[in-house]
Design an enzyme around this catalytic site. Structure first.
Site, PDB file in Angstrom:
ATOM      1  CB  CYS A 117    -111.699  22.291  26.650  1.00 15.17           C
ATOM      2  SG  CYS A 117    -110.458  21.894  27.900  1.00 15.17           S
ATOM      3  CG  HIS A 257    -112.122  26.484  26.480  1.00 15.58           C
ATOM      4  ND1 HIS A 257    -112.645  26.114  27.688  1.00 15.58           N
ATOM      5  CD2 HIS A 257    -110.851  25.979  26.451  1.00 15.58           C
ATOM      6  CE1 HIS A 257    -111.740  25.416  28.362  1.00 15.58           C
ATOM      7  NE2 HIS A 257    -110.648  25.321  27.634  1.00 15.58           N
ATOM      8  CG  ASN A 287    -109.418  24.892  31.121  1.00 16.53           C
ATOM      9  OD1 ASN A 287    -110.523  24.409  30.956  1.00 16.53           O
ATOM     10  ND2 ASN A 287    -108.409  24.642  30.310  1.00 16.53           N
TER      11      ASN A 287
END
Length: 330
Positions: A117, A257, A287
């Protein structure tokens, strides 16, 4: 920043998410969960899922075309392509090479970058260094992932968290004083056991046994990853602000994020940022790993939340464990 180096910034942006939407109510029919449970713990309401005939390179291509259009360029103008992903189309050739061919970017070097990520911010830092020195002029940096391909939809703890998407930016020279001011990249490899995909590599090649044991899906120790994320989101931000010589008060937009709204809220409170300075779209996309930060960046631009001269901070964290933060003067 070294004054002999070029100023490098973002000169084009684009994003793409697949058409299919998987809502929390859809998940209620698949596993023992509820919309209320998912929203209260994560902030996620829905996620986009790639169709069976779409791979990561397809998502990346759509985002790249839009970014090139935004910059007034074609693939032939590119010198470098970096695709940040943990779900490449295949082990090799790289997703970036597949994309280079499809975009007609014949003079571009191309490679994939694996930092989960945090990958997009890692990619920005890597490309910026190539451009600052004058080795290359224009770079395409993409964060793209099809996490639905490695998500176990019988595991209620993880299947609610992930989605698919791609975000792309074109980097090029910008006026002195603008562009990227600082980066902070880091890793905590000892935490790798908290978030991983065990099988499919050289340690544990695909076999009937690995398939039967569900070892081709994401494993996550949610509690440990949450603690790491809360700590590193604020510490990496403070470090990169210090490197750039600016303060928290100078931040015009904070783009974290998009993993969990509670992690974002925790960072917001630690950094003492008002709601209007924090970009949140985890409710729509969940996500999306390396696509998360660029999707939020592009959407913030589309909503008019970034204007010329703004100080934008992007922060990612993820498997590795890794983190990456940047300060950008738009």
């Amino acid at each position: 920043m070294n004054n002999n180096l070029r100023s490098v910034g973002i000169i084009g942006t684009g994003k793409y998410v697949p058409e299919k939407i998987l809502t929390n109510s859809d998940l209620e029919k698949m596993v023992e969960t509820s919309d209320e449970w998912i929203v209260s713990r994560t902030g996620i309401k829905e996620r986009h899922i790639a169709s069976p005939d779409q791979a990561t390179s397809d998502l990346a291509y759509e985002a790249a075309v839009k970014a090139l259009e935004s910059a007034g360029m074609t693939g032939q103008d590119l010198d470098l392509i970096i695709v940040a992903t943990v779900t490449p189309d295949m082990s090799f050739p790289s997703t970036a090479c597949l994309l280079q061919d499809r975009l007609g970017a014949k003079k571009a070097a191309a490679f994939d970058l694996s930092a989960a990520c945090s990958g997009f911010v890692y990619g920005l830092a890597t490309a910026t260094n190539f451009l600052q020195t004058g080795m290359y002029n224009n770079a395409l940096v993409i964060g793209a992932d099809c996490l639905s391909r490695i998500t176990d939809y019988t595991d209620r703890n993880t299947c609610v968290l992930f989605g698919d998407g791609a975000g792309a930016v074109i980097l090029g020279e910008v006026p002195q004083g603008r562009g990227f001011q600082a980066f902070d990249l880091g890793a905590e490899g000892a935490g790798g056991a908290h978030l991983y995909l065990e099988a499919g590599g050289s340690r544990l090649p695909a076999s009937a046994d690995t398939l039967e044991a569900n070892k081709h899906f994401i494993y996550m120790n949610g509690r440990e990853v949450f603690k790491f994320a809360v700590r590193v989101m604020s510490s990496a931000t403070e470090t990169v602000l210090s490197k750039a010589g600016v303060t928290k008060e100078n931040i015009d937009l904070f783009i974290p994020h998009q993993a969990n709204v509670r992690i974002i809220q925790s960072a917001k409170e630690r950094l003492n940022l008002p709601d209007e300075k924090v970009m949140i779209n985890v409710d729509k996309y969940a996500n999306t790993s390396a696509a998360s930060v660029p999707l939020a960046l592009v959407e913030a631009r589309e909503e008019g939340r970034i204007k010329e001269g703004d100080t934008v901070v992007m922060v990612g964290f993820g498997g590795g464990l890794t983190w990456g933060a940047s300060v950008l003067k738009w």
